[in-house]
Enzyme design. Sequence first.
Site, mmCIF file in Angstrom:
data_model
loop_
_atom_site.group_PDB
_atom_site.id
_atom_site.type_symbol
_atom_site.label_atom_id
_atom_site.label_comp_id
_atom_site.label_asym_id
_atom_site.label_seq_id
_atom_site.Cartn_x
_atom_site.Cartn_y
_atom_site.Cartn_z
ATOM 1 N N SER A 152 5.852 -1.785 -2.188
ATOM 2 C CA SER A 152 5.819 -2.782 -3.279
ATOM 3 C C SER A 152 4.761 -2.417 -4.314
ATOM 4 O O SER A 152 3.752 -3.112 -4.446
ATOM 5 C CB SER A 152 5.601 -4.200 -2.725
ATOM 6 N N LYS B 288 0.953 0.111 6.897
ATOM 7 C CA LYS B 288 1.520 -1.239 6.764
ATOM 8 C C LYS B 288 2.373 -1.647 7.968
ATOM 9 O O LYS B 288 2.144 -2.691 8.586
ATOM 10 C CB LYS B 288 2.397 -1.328 5.498
ATOM 11 N N SER B 289 3.368 -0.836 8.286
ATOM 12 C CA SER B 289 4.286 -1.204 9.374
ATOM 13 C C SER B 289 3.577 -1.232 10.714
ATOM 14 O O SER B 289 3.833 -2.109 11.546
ATOM 15 C CB SER B 289 5.461 -0.222 9.455
ATOM 16 N N GLY C 25 0.832 -1.208 0.000
ATOM 17 C CA GLY C 25 0.000 0.000 0.000
ATOM 18 C C GLY C 25 0.860 1.249 0.000
ATOM 19 O O GLY C 25 2.090 1.170 0.112
ATOM 20 N N LEU C 26 0.206 2.385 -0.098
ATOM 21 C CA LEU C 26 0.902 3.669 -0.165
ATOM 22 C C LEU C 26 1.715 3.942 1.101
ATOM 23 O O LEU C 26 1.443 3.360 2.160
ATOM 24 C CB LEU C 26 -0.115 4.807 -0.336
ATOM 25 N N SER C 27 2.670 4.812 0.989
ATOM 26 C CA SER C 27 3.375 5.321 2.154
ATOM 27 C C SER C 27 2.364 5.920 3.132
ATOM 28 O O SER C 27 1.445 6.621 2.712
ATOM 29 C CB SER C 27 4.380 6.398 1.714
ATOM 30 N N ALA C 28 2.496 5.602 4.411
ATOM 31 C CA ALA C 28 1.605 6.093 5.476
ATOM 32 C C ALA C 28 0.209 5.468 5.434
ATOM 33 O O ALA C 28 -0.700 5.936 6.110
ATOM 34 C CB ALA C 28 1.501 7.622 5.488
#
Lengths: 206, 206
Positions: A110, A42-43, A36-39
């Site tokens: 990704s 995910k993490s 998915g997009l940054s922010a």
Amino acid sequence: MSATKSSNIHWHGANVTQSERESILGQKGAVIWLTGLSASGKSTIARRAEQLLLERGVATYVLDGDNIRFGLNKDLGFAPADRTENIRRIGEVGKLFADACVITLTAFISPYRADRDKVRELMPAGSFFEVYVHAPIEVCEARDPKGLYKKARAGQIPEFTGISAPYEEPAAAELVLRTGDIDVDGCAMALVNHLVEKGFIPAASV
Amino acid sequence: MSATKSSNIHWHGANVTQSERESILGQKGAVIWLTGLSASGKSTIARRAEQLLLERGVATYVLDGDNIRFGLNKDLGFAPADRTENIRRIGEVGKLFADACVITLTAFISPYRADRDKVRELMPAGSFFEVYVHAPIEVCEARDPKGLYKKARAGQIPEFTGISAPYEEPAAAELVLRTGDIDVDGCAMALVNHLVEKGFIPAASV
């Protein structure tokens, strides 16, 4: 003992089978691939799921930028070929972890569908779960915890996914987590429940 | 739930600490780095130690040519720079596995001292064990399970360690296993006992 003798006595041990390993460790290995997009979250979801899994005694590990980009993949940049090699190596490492029966969560943008599909093909059938961590780009940009969107809008980061480089949405993700609507606990629990439903980890003891 | 609201409620989970992970899993991660000539017994010892560890319920994994050379490192050859990159990546992967609290056994010739020392430097102090799997080259050549020494002597394999390329012996290995004198069970048990003595895994329950 002579070398000749020692080479006769039990010098070739049989390998452990995968089902023996699974039985002993009480879990099957899998790769939970968050994209998915940054922010998009995910993490944060991966770290929370890691906590929930460890609380159940499940062996688990998160691969993310923090432990990959400064280690295994420190020789790679952000050009398309390097991004592809980045994902290839992460996929190969995820495959090794899953082979060790570890529930492996990966948290990388990704952005290219072809790269993610190659990782899926690497893995034993049914042990790769593509999870689309989705939030509208306006939501991600409003979060912007590292100020990356701001820099990208100012032209200071070339090829920033969602701004100046493409993000190719999953065509058939196993799960979609809408982080604009569901909180981190809900998203992490959805991952854990999915693993239970698919028989990779035991249901929690009551 | 609005995006703004969801970004307020528990959207940043604390990470699991390493001691929490160790406590939950009941073991500490380590890399047992087996080095030595071809046919010295590295993989056989690693596979037998893996069996012994799993029988005790210890999470463990072997990295060797079979799962690395055809996967993560399939883009690498055998020239010196490629050999160095091969060992670097294996070291980085071993570090990740150890960080996940897995007892990680690696079985690679890894002939260059500098490459092995770099892996040691990567790892948290005290969690890297260099194990010299030693047999006289005549013993290894007599075993020659894959016929590689025969081919190397015939000049069909260039830069073959011990024949036409150097093997740099460890200067200060944590363990030396003399496989011309000790059988595979003895060598594997020595590794397991070392892990118990150093506090990485519990003593076997009686």
